[in-house]
Scaffold this motif. Sequence first.
Motif, PDB file in Angstrom:
ATOM      1  N   LYS A  38       0.833  -1.193   0.000  1.00  0.00           N
ATOM      2  CA  LYS A  38       0.000   0.000   0.000  1.00  0.00           C
ATOM      3  C   LYS A  38       0.878   1.256   0.000  1.00  0.00           C
ATOM      4  O   LYS A  38       0.636   2.193  -0.773  1.00  0.00           O
ATOM      5  CB  LYS A  38      -0.906  -0.016   1.238  1.00  0.00           C
ATOM      6  CG  LYS A  38      -2.001   1.018   1.142  1.00  0.00           C
ATOM      7  CD  LYS A  38      -3.219   0.619   1.907  1.00  0.00           C
ATOM      8  CE  LYS A  38      -4.328   1.587   1.511  1.00  0.00           C
ATOM      9  NZ  LYS A  38      -5.081   2.071   2.629  1.00  0.00           N
ATOM     10  N   ASN A  40       4.051   1.655  -0.933  1.00  0.00           N
ATOM     11  CA  ASN A  40       5.013   1.861  -2.012  1.00  0.00           C
ATOM     12  C   ASN A  40       4.430   1.756  -3.412  1.00  0.00           C
ATOM     13  O   ASN A  40       4.973   2.337  -4.342  1.00  0.00           O
ATOM     14  CB  ASN A  40       6.147   0.850  -1.883  1.00  0.00           C
ATOM     15  CG  ASN A  40       7.014   1.145  -0.689  1.00  0.00           C
ATOM     16  OD1 ASN A  40       7.735   2.136  -0.696  1.00  0.00           O
ATOM     17  ND2 ASN A  40       6.911   0.335   0.333  1.00  0.00           N
ATOM     18  N   LEU A  41       3.371   0.991  -3.586  1.00  0.00           N
ATOM     19  CA  LEU A  41       2.876   0.786  -4.950  1.00  0.00           C
ATOM     20  C   LEU A  41       1.479   1.357  -5.185  1.00  0.00           C
ATOM     21  O   LEU A  41       1.140   1.733  -6.293  1.00  0.00           O
ATOM     22  CB  LEU A  41       2.884  -0.713  -5.281  1.00  0.00           C
ATOM     23  CG  LEU A  41       4.271  -1.337  -5.325  1.00  0.00           C
ATOM     24  CD1 LEU A  41       4.177  -2.837  -5.481  1.00  0.00           C
ATOM     25  CD2 LEU A  41       5.081  -0.761  -6.464  1.00  0.00           C
ATOM     26  N   PHE A  42       0.645   1.390  -4.140  1.00  0.00           N
ATOM     27  CA  PHE A  42      -0.734   1.819  -4.353  1.00  0.00           C
ATOM     28  C   PHE A  42      -1.081   2.987  -3.437  1.00  0.00           C
ATOM     29  O   PHE A  42      -2.164   3.028  -2.846  1.00  0.00           O
ATOM     30  CB  PHE A  42      -1.693   0.645  -4.103  1.00  0.00           C
ATOM     31  CG  PHE A  42      -1.469  -0.493  -5.062  1.00  0.00           C
ATOM     32  CD1 PHE A  42      -1.974  -0.444  -6.354  1.00  0.00           C
ATOM     33  CD2 PHE A  42      -0.734  -1.600  -4.677  1.00  0.00           C
ATOM     34  CE1 PHE A  42      -1.759  -1.488  -7.242  1.00  0.00           C
ATOM     35  CE2 PHE A  42      -0.509  -2.645  -5.560  1.00  0.00           C
ATOM     36  CZ  PHE A  42      -1.020  -2.595  -6.851  1.00  0.00           C
ATOM     37  N   SER A  43      -0.161   3.945  -3.309  1.00  0.00           N
ATOM     38  CA  SER A  43      -0.406   4.998  -2.322  1.00  0.00           C
ATOM     39  C   SER A  43      -1.520   5.938  -2.759  1.00  0.00           C
ATOM     40  O   SER A  43      -2.206   6.502  -1.932  1.00  0.00           O
ATOM     41  CB  SER A  43       0.877   5.779  -2.046  1.00  0.00           C
ATOM     42  OG  SER A  43       1.431   6.218  -3.256  1.00  0.00           O
ATOM     43  N   ASN A  44      -1.684   6.149  -4.081  1.00  0.00           N
ATOM     44  CA  ASN A  44      -2.852   6.918  -4.515  1.00  0.00           C
ATOM     45  C   ASN A  44      -3.307   6.409  -5.882  1.00  0.00           C
ATOM     46  O   ASN A  44      -2.679   5.495  -6.442  1.00  0.00           O
ATOM     47  CB  ASN A  44      -2.555   8.422  -4.549  1.00  0.00           C
ATOM     48  CG  ASN A  44      -1.388   8.745  -5.469  1.00  0.00           C
ATOM     49  OD1 ASN A  44      -1.205   8.084  -6.490  1.00  0.00           O
ATOM     50  ND2 ASN A  44      -0.592   9.728  -5.104  1.00  0.00           N
ATOM     51  N   PHE A  46      -3.219   7.555  -8.943  1.00  0.00           N
ATOM     52  CA  PHE A  46      -2.278   7.641 -10.060  1.00  0.00           C
ATOM     53  C   PHE A  46      -1.201   6.579  -9.948  1.00  0.00           C
ATOM     54  O   PHE A  46      -0.899   5.877 -10.910  1.00  0.00           O
ATOM     55  CB  PHE A  46      -1.664   9.039 -10.090  1.00  0.00           C
ATOM     56  CG  PHE A  46      -0.663   9.221 -11.177  1.00  0.00           C
ATOM     57  CD1 PHE A  46      -1.064   9.207 -12.508  1.00  0.00           C
ATOM     58  CD2 PHE A  46       0.685   9.386 -10.884  1.00  0.00           C
ATOM     59  CE1 PHE A  46      -0.139   9.362 -13.518  1.00  0.00           C
ATOM     60  CE2 PHE A  46       1.612   9.532 -11.896  1.00  0.00           C
ATOM     61  CZ  PHE A  46       1.200   9.528 -13.221  1.00  0.00           C
ATOM     62  N   ASN A  47      -0.638   6.431  -8.731  1.00  0.00           N
ATOM     63  CA  ASN A  47       0.413   5.433  -8.549  1.00  0.00           C
ATOM     64  C   ASN A  47      -0.114   4.025  -8.786  1.00  0.00           C
ATOM     65  O   ASN A  47       0.595   3.164  -9.310  1.00  0.00           O
ATOM     66  CB  ASN A  47       0.997   5.539  -7.147  1.00  0.00           C
ATOM     67  CG  ASN A  47       1.895   6.757  -7.017  1.00  0.00           C
ATOM     68  OD1 ASN A  47       2.129   7.440  -8.014  1.00  0.00           O
ATOM     69  ND2 ASN A  47       2.362   7.033  -5.822  1.00  0.00           N
ATOM     70  N   SER A  48      -1.360   3.778  -8.406  1.00  0.00           N
ATOM     71  CA  SER A  48      -1.917   2.449  -8.623  1.00  0.00           C
ATOM     72  C   SER A  48      -1.984   2.152 -10.113  1.00  0.00           C
ATOM     73  O   SER A  48      -1.611   1.064 -10.572  1.00  0.00           O
ATOM     74  CB  SER A  48      -3.314   2.351  -8.024  1.00  0.00           C
ATOM     75  OG  SER A  48      -3.276   2.798  -6.696  1.00  0.00           O
ATOM     76  N   LEU A  50      -0.154   3.501 -12.453  1.00  0.00           N
ATOM     77  CA  LEU A  50       1.238   3.317 -12.909  1.00  0.00           C
ATOM     78  C   LEU A  50       1.716   1.914 -12.601  1.00  0.00           C
ATOM     79  O   LEU A  50       2.307   1.239 -13.444  1.00  0.00           O
ATOM     80  CB  LEU A  50       2.145   4.305 -12.178  1.00  0.00           C
ATOM     81  CG  LEU A  50       2.499   5.591 -12.890  1.00  0.00           C
ATOM     82  CD1 LEU A  50       3.537   6.347 -12.082  1.00  0.00           C
ATOM     83  CD2 LEU A  50       3.029   5.300 -14.272  1.00  0.00           C
ATOM     84  N   THR A  51       1.446   1.450 -11.373  1.00  0.00           N
ATOM     85  CA  THR A  51       1.902   0.125 -10.966  1.00  0.00           C
ATOM     86  C   THR A  51       1.320  -0.936 -11.886  1.00  0.00           C
ATOM     87  O   THR A  51       2.049  -1.791 -12.414  1.00  0.00           O
ATOM     88  CB  THR A  51       1.475  -0.151  -9.515  1.00  0.00           C
ATOM     89  OG1 THR A  51       1.986   0.878  -8.700  1.00  0.00           O
ATOM     90  CG2 THR A  51       1.982  -1.488  -9.052  1.00  0.00           C
ATOM     91  N   SER A  54       2.758  -0.591 -15.571  1.00  0.00           N
ATOM     92  CA  SER A  54       4.160  -0.970 -15.766  1.00  0.00           C
ATOM     93  C   SER A  54       4.363  -2.452 -15.488  1.00  0.00           C
ATOM     94  O   SER A  54       5.175  -3.105 -16.146  1.00  0.00           O
ATOM     95  CB  SER A  54       5.078  -0.108 -14.908  1.00  0.00           C
ATOM     96  OG  SER A  54       4.621  -0.095 -13.597  1.00  0.00           O
TER      97      SER A  54
END
Lengths: 608, 261
Positions: A38, A40-44, A46-48, A50-51, A54
């Motif tokens: 949570k 490092n990879l799914f903090s918000n 947008f990052n989710s 991106l994760t 990628s």
Amino acid sequence: MNFKNSTSQTQHEKEIDISTNSGLPPKVAALSPTEWLKANLFSNAFNSVLTVVSTAAILLIIRGLLSFIFNPLRQWSATATNMRLLMTQAYPEHQYARIWVSLGFLLFLTGISLAFWRAGRSVQLSQVGKRLLAIGAFILLATLLAPFSIRATIIWLIVGAFIVGIGLLLNPLHEDKAISSLTLLSGVFLLAILSLWVVPYGHHSYLSTRTPKILAEPGTVAMTTKLPWTIMFVVAVSSYFLGTFIREKIDETRSKAALSVSWLISPLFLLFLVLRDPDFDTGHLFSTDIPIFLFFSIVGSVLLLWLTKPDIGEKGRVISAAILFIGFATFLFQMLMIVRILTLVLAFFALAAPTFSGQKPARIRYTKVWIASLVILCWLITAINTPSTAKVPGDFFIGGFAITLMIFFFTMVLAFPLGVLLALARTSKFPIFRMISTTFIEFIRGVPLITILIFFSVMVPLFLPDGMDLTEIAAVTIAFIIFEAAYLAENVRGGLQSVTRGQHEAAEAVGMTNSQKTFFIVLPQALRVAIPPMVGQIIATFKETGLLAIIGIFDFLYIARSVIPGQTQYMGSTRENLLFVSLVYLVICFSMSKASQRVEKRVGLGER
Amino acid sequence: MSENETKSSIREDRDLANAQDIIVCEGVSKWFGDFQALNNVTATIKEQEVVVVLGPSGSGKSTWIRCINRLEQHQEGRIMVDGVELSNDLRNIEKVRSEVGMVFQMFNLFPHLTVRDNISLAPIWVRKKPRAEAEEQASSLLERVGIPEQADKFPGQLSGGQQQRVAIARALAMEPKIMLFDEPTSALDPEMIKEVLDVMKELALSGMTMMVVTHEMGFAKEVADKIMFMEGGQIVETGTPEHFFTNPTEERTKLFLSQIL
């Protein structure tokens, strides 16, 4: 503990607790896997996104690469069968022991050096376990992604699960349990070499009989591969233990210096004496080469002993300048190249003499350095001028990866001093030096390397005066040297500028001459600062050797790209070979960059 | 204690009136661009004399002291050091520099060398001493400045005061006739100033010719034979400490003293 009974005891224990903890930072609780994901990879949102995107891209790339590598249409036997061609080109098979002797010697030096420099650090077994877990998990994932046959899938799944199993065993170990990184590394190599004897990689051999014949049969690898590699492994490991054994018995600083010098000299020695096997002409040796050596060693030693007297003054400079002048003048007359070179080298030693002058021991030491350089130079020039016994088609006795390494080595060893000289000239007080050096550097940096290479391989041999000739390999090496020297010079200049004015003043205030100041104070500090950019430059140089393929030298890349796909059996195997070549370059460059990080730590960069 | 007595007796035995002039400056001027840093500085310093140069910042004190071993070049006038005139002839420079020790504000130790090598490098390569002798001398100098146990450390591992003492030892290793100090305590934490000043006092007691640029008034009062006050690139006033601190003649000196005391 019965702290319920006595409050005073509780307090006492608390105090102890505080006092033991006071020196340490508070421990941060480790995140649980879900929390880690949570954070490092799914903090918000947008990052989710991106994760997810990628991850999908990476998985697709891995799948594509694997389905390329394991496609039954791939001709990996092309690379395997031609391994000898890739490594050394057409080096004669019956003399191949020379290659192994050379490699063995280098590994011997490596082992001893690792012992003397106390390389290696301790690695916690639990960390190793974590790594293995990751590797095993990756293998499992990759196996499921790759389009393997059922049998292969099962084998790879077992391998992956096995590695994960070992990882799981090691992971929970206490952090006290550690092993040396060297033990770990040699363990990995041991496994790889054992697998050569056990795992049926396939038996590939290239029989260079009258009609070359290529054999590719199932089974373990050829005896000519697995036996020498096993010996190499034994040599490396046993020389390490030899090193640990003798380092206690002899003066360490001296032996380290001797080892460094052997690292510089042994490639020359191996290349020109072991690999090239020159056919020395005894008559010429005794009538010309040895007399020249004796003349220069006696006359030079007497001269240098005299020139290093502390009170020599102006006379010495005049005489040194005269020798330098004679050295340049020798090029106007017909004479042996060796005489010209030695005269010039003597002139430089004479010019540097006042810097290193002193009492008797210092003078004798300086003369010894002169004789040692003379021995190496004379022997090297004689060896190069002697015809080789290794009968090889083409104009050079070795090719493939060996020539890549050879040109890289010569480039680094010669470009480095030249680069330092250029940098010093560019920061010198004399406008003429500054001008020459700046023009040279800017000119070279303004021209693409490939242009310089083509110029040297095609044009320069035409410009040479009568009686001088330059093989293509030598010409190209010179091209590399001047190119890399120009770039190294800029790195060194950056280092020179980082040496503060105060350091210059302090050196001047104790009465050092300019050259003493440069040699003892400025350069050591400048070079230390220049290590990171210089390592970058060295890695770049190693990769740039690939350009040799374009001008038609039989280097590693050329053989992979043009020679092997030209064999009737292996037409269209270019991609496999190129992938192999990239892997080799990748492994070497990556280890160089890792090694440089250790060196930076060792010299205390950014600390002192 | 007895050592100190013999040393102070050296100092008291001096006959400064008849001592030889060792530094002579005549009409020295220097400009940085259009800015005149030194304006017609004329002064003599005798052998075994301790001279303290005072003055507000920017008054040219450091520039002057740096001209004396030619880290800066003067543009007008003459500077004679121990009978050698400083000129553009390079051969004199190294000779003069090896006779004149210099201690800098920022220590300027060589960070890549151990303390011992810092001290013995110049004696080995400039004075051409055998290494063993130079290293022995380094040890005894470290003893003299009170840090014999630090010989194998690197400068970065020492405190500021220790570094400055190593720097003094490094200058002394050349066995100079004159020691120049360019604000030797200005970069130090207050608690380290004393250890450096103590070494300098000991040096003065042993009869060394010293020229010190400093802001340490206590040191000036206690040790100096002569105080020179500079302002605007000129020497405004010269005199003994008593004269200077109790009864200065010039208005500018009085103003300076009123600001700092």
